[in-house]
Write a protein that holds these residues in place. Structure first.
Motif, PDB file in Angstrom:
ATOM      1  N   ILE A  18       0.722  -1.242  -0.031  1.00 27.84           N
ATOM      2  CA  ILE A  18      -0.077  -0.064   0.224  1.00 27.84           C
ATOM      3  C   ILE A  18       0.843   1.217  -0.131  1.00 27.84           C
ATOM      4  CG2 ILE A  18      -1.448   1.295   1.211  1.00 27.84           C
ATOM      5  CD1 ILE A  18      -2.690  -1.201   2.383  1.00 27.84           C
ATOM      6  N   LEU A  19       1.900   1.258   0.979  1.00 25.81           N
ATOM      7  CA  LEU A  19       2.922   2.363   0.949  1.00 25.81           C
ATOM      8  C   LEU A  19       3.595   2.724  -0.404  1.00 25.81           C
ATOM      9  CD1 LEU A  19       4.192   1.994   4.653  1.00 25.81           C
ATOM     10  CD2 LEU A  19       2.550   3.686   3.939  1.00 25.81           C
ATOM     11  N   VAL A  55       8.506   3.798   8.767  1.00 26.69           N
ATOM     12  CA  VAL A  55       8.725   2.599   9.785  1.00 26.69           C
ATOM     13  C   VAL A  55       7.562   2.427  10.380  1.00 26.69           C
ATOM     14  CG1 VAL A  55      10.372   2.143  11.348  1.00 26.69           C
ATOM     15  CG2 VAL A  55      10.827   3.812   9.684  1.00 26.69           C
ATOM     16  N   ASP A  56       7.137   1.138  10.485  1.00 29.76           N
ATOM     17  CA  ASP A  56       6.077   0.607  11.570  1.00 29.76           C
ATOM     18  C   ASP A  56       6.844   0.379  12.907  1.00 29.76           C
ATOM     19  OD1 ASP A  56       3.757  -0.578  12.614  1.00 29.76           O
ATOM     20  OD2 ASP A  56       4.270  -2.541  11.761  1.00 29.76           O
ATOM     21  N   ILE A  57       6.118   0.552  13.960  1.00 24.28           N
ATOM     22  CA  ILE A  57       6.773   0.207  15.341  1.00 24.28           C
ATOM     23  C   ILE A  57       6.908  -1.043  15.539  1.00 24.28           C
ATOM     24  CG2 ILE A  57       6.181   0.514  17.763  1.00 24.28           C
ATOM     25  CD1 ILE A  57       6.629   3.246  16.653  1.00 24.28           C
ATOM     26  N   TYR A  58       5.849  -2.052  15.412  1.00 21.48           N
ATOM     27  CA  TYR A  58       5.864  -3.334  15.730  1.00 21.48           C
ATOM     28  C   TYR A  58       6.631  -4.269  14.602  1.00 21.48           C
ATOM     29  CZ  TYR A  58       2.738  -1.870  19.487  1.00 21.48           C
ATOM     30  OH  TYR A  58       2.269  -1.536  20.426  1.00 21.48           O
ATOM     31  N   MET A  59       7.859  -4.522  14.912  1.00 21.28           N
ATOM     32  CA  MET A  59       8.513  -5.390  13.913  1.00 21.28           C
ATOM     33  C   MET A  59       9.222  -6.593  14.594  1.00 21.28           C
ATOM     34  SD  MET A  59       9.483  -3.016  10.575  1.00 21.28           S
ATOM     35  CE  MET A  59      10.709  -1.997  11.484  1.00 21.28           C
ATOM     36  N   PRO A  60       9.515  -7.632  13.955  1.00 18.89           N
ATOM     37  CA  PRO A  60      10.425  -8.551  14.623  1.00 18.89           C
ATOM     38  C   PRO A  60      11.842  -8.116  14.655  1.00 18.89           C
ATOM     39  CG  PRO A  60       9.854  -9.221  12.588  1.00 18.89           C
ATOM     40  CD  PRO A  60       9.190  -8.280  12.597  1.00 18.89           C
ATOM     41  N   GLY A  85      -0.216   1.109  13.559  1.00 17.04           N
ATOM     42  CA  GLY A  85      -1.582   1.021  13.873  1.00 17.04           C
ATOM     43  C   GLY A  85      -2.062   1.608  15.307  1.00 17.04           C
ATOM     44  N   ASP A  86      -0.904   1.806  15.930  1.00 12.76           N
ATOM     45  CA  ASP A  86      -0.943   2.075  17.490  1.00 12.76           C
ATOM     46  C   ASP A  86      -0.597   3.717  17.833  1.00 12.76           C
ATOM     47  OD1 ASP A  86      -0.965   2.131  20.377  1.00 12.76           O
ATOM     48  OD2 ASP A  86      -0.195   0.316  20.260  1.00 12.76           O
ATOM     49  N   ASP A  87      -1.620   4.436  18.301  1.00 14.34           N
ATOM     50  CA  ASP A  87      -1.312   5.657  18.469  1.00 14.34           C
ATOM     51  C   ASP A  87      -0.462   5.993  19.840  1.00 14.34           C
ATOM     52  OD1 ASP A  87      -3.051   5.526  20.272  1.00 14.34           O
ATOM     53  OD2 ASP A  87      -4.593   6.840  19.471  1.00 14.34           O
ATOM     54  N   LYS A 104      -2.437   4.132  11.005  1.00 15.36           N
ATOM     55  CA  LYS A 104      -3.110   3.265  10.129  1.00 15.36           C
ATOM     56  C   LYS A 104      -4.751   3.180  10.245  1.00 15.36           C
ATOM     57  CE  LYS A 104       1.120   0.268   9.334  1.00 15.36           C
ATOM     58  NZ  LYS A 104       1.639  -1.291   9.314  1.00 15.36           N
ATOM     59  N   PRO A 105      -5.381   2.870   9.079  1.00 12.52           N
ATOM     60  CA  PRO A 105      -5.049   2.709   7.781  1.00 12.52           C
ATOM     61  C   PRO A 105      -4.404   4.144   7.296  1.00 12.52           C
ATOM     62  CG  PRO A 105      -7.494   3.054   8.040  1.00 12.52           C
ATOM     63  CD  PRO A 105      -6.929   2.814   9.432  1.00 12.52           C
ATOM     64  N   VAL A 106      -3.514   3.914   6.652  1.00 16.35           N
ATOM     65  CA  VAL A 106      -2.798   5.208   5.830  1.00 16.35           C
ATOM     66  C   VAL A 106      -3.635   5.732   4.780  1.00 16.35           C
ATOM     67  CG1 VAL A 106      -0.557   6.046   4.710  1.00 16.35           C
ATOM     68  CG2 VAL A 106      -0.586   4.205   6.638  1.00 16.35           C
ATOM     69  N   GLU A 107      -3.838   7.056   4.745  1.00 19.93           N
ATOM     70  CA  GLU A 107      -4.294   7.714   3.530  1.00 19.93           C
ATOM     71  C   GLU A 107      -3.562   8.336   2.558  1.00 19.93           C
ATOM     72  OE1 GLU A 107      -7.330  10.284   5.424  1.00 19.93           O
ATOM     73  OE2 GLU A 107      -8.774   8.766   6.180  1.00 19.93           O
TER      74      GLU A 107
END
Length: 245
Positions: A18-19, A55-60, A85-87, A104-107
């Motif tokens: 999407i990005l 960058v997403d916050i939650y990544m392995p 997805g977390d503010d 998210k969801p990113v507009e």
């Protein structure tokens, strides 16, 4: 300016797609790589030296927040836009000078606004040094019975208090009747009016915390604090990038 290099970091393949598709719609931005983990982001940033990372916050392996801190150690100029997805991490994100924080969801429009904000930061960083205020080494402070020539690097911030203007150092404070705006004209480019009552030496800032409708500025080895208005916060971020390069 040439196209800005963008790296996308998200463990979810759909989110990355999407990005990627959104960024391709915008001129002057080029997705050069994608990462599924924080460690991959770290490696790609080191190898490709992107202008912007999404960058997403939650990544392995390494979460986005920690990965960004490490990236900044060898590429301080990289602009960071968190897409998550977390503010709840927004304040922490801005404390490490993130360019923007998108939930998210990113507009599409929202992403474009964030990218353009990053572009503005980059243009400020690349401005010639000659466009900045001249470097005066000392500030002349006239008081009732004396004149003080205070080294600029000793000043933490300047505060307006009723009809007085107070210049703060780590150990002392000096009162003058000179208006705050007049003091501002005499300071170097390291100083910025963060609030209608405060001018801050950005080189001395070590931490910014969110307090109600304003932001509190902390200085190294000093209990004194200054304030940033909500309207000036993003401008402070932009200038902090320039000051610390």
């Amino acid at each position: 300016m040439n196209d800005l290099k963008v790296v996308i970091a998200d463990d979810d393949a759909v989110s990355r797609a999407i990005l990627r598709n959104f960024v391709r719609l915008f001129p002057n931005y080029d997705v050069v790589a994608e990462a599924a983990t924080g460690k991959e982001l770290l490696q790609l940033t080191f190898e490709l030296r992107p202008h912007i990372v999404l960058v997403d916050i939650y990544m392995p392996e390494l979460d986005g927040m920690e990965a960004v801190k490490l990236c900044r150690q060898f590429l301080p100029s990289v602009q960071v836009i968190f897409t998550t997805g977390d503010d709840q991490f927004a304040v922490k994100a801005f404390e490490i000078s993130a360019t923007d924080y998108i939930v998210k969801p990113v507009e599409r429009i929202r992403l474009f606004q964030a990218l353009e904000k990053a572009r503005t930061f980059i243009e400020i960083v690349n401005q010639p040094v000659t466009s900045m205020k001249p470097l005066n080494k000392r500030l002349e402070i006239r008081m009732k019975h004396s004149i003080v020539w205070l080294p600029m690097e000793d000043i933490l911030f300047v505060e307006k208090e009723n009809r007085k203007t107070i210049i703060h150092t780590a150990d002392e404070q000096y009162e003058t009747t000179l208006p705050l705006n007049e003091v501002e004209k005499r300071l170097t480019h390291c100083f910025f009016k963060t609030h209608r009552s405060y001018i801050v030496n950005l080189k001395k800032v070590v931490k910014i915390t969110h307090v109600g409708e304003t932001y509190k500025v902390h200085f190294f080895s000093c209990e004194k604090v200054a304030y940033i208005s909500k309207l000036k916060f993003h401008e402070v971020q932009r200038r902090m990038v320039t000051i610390h390069l």
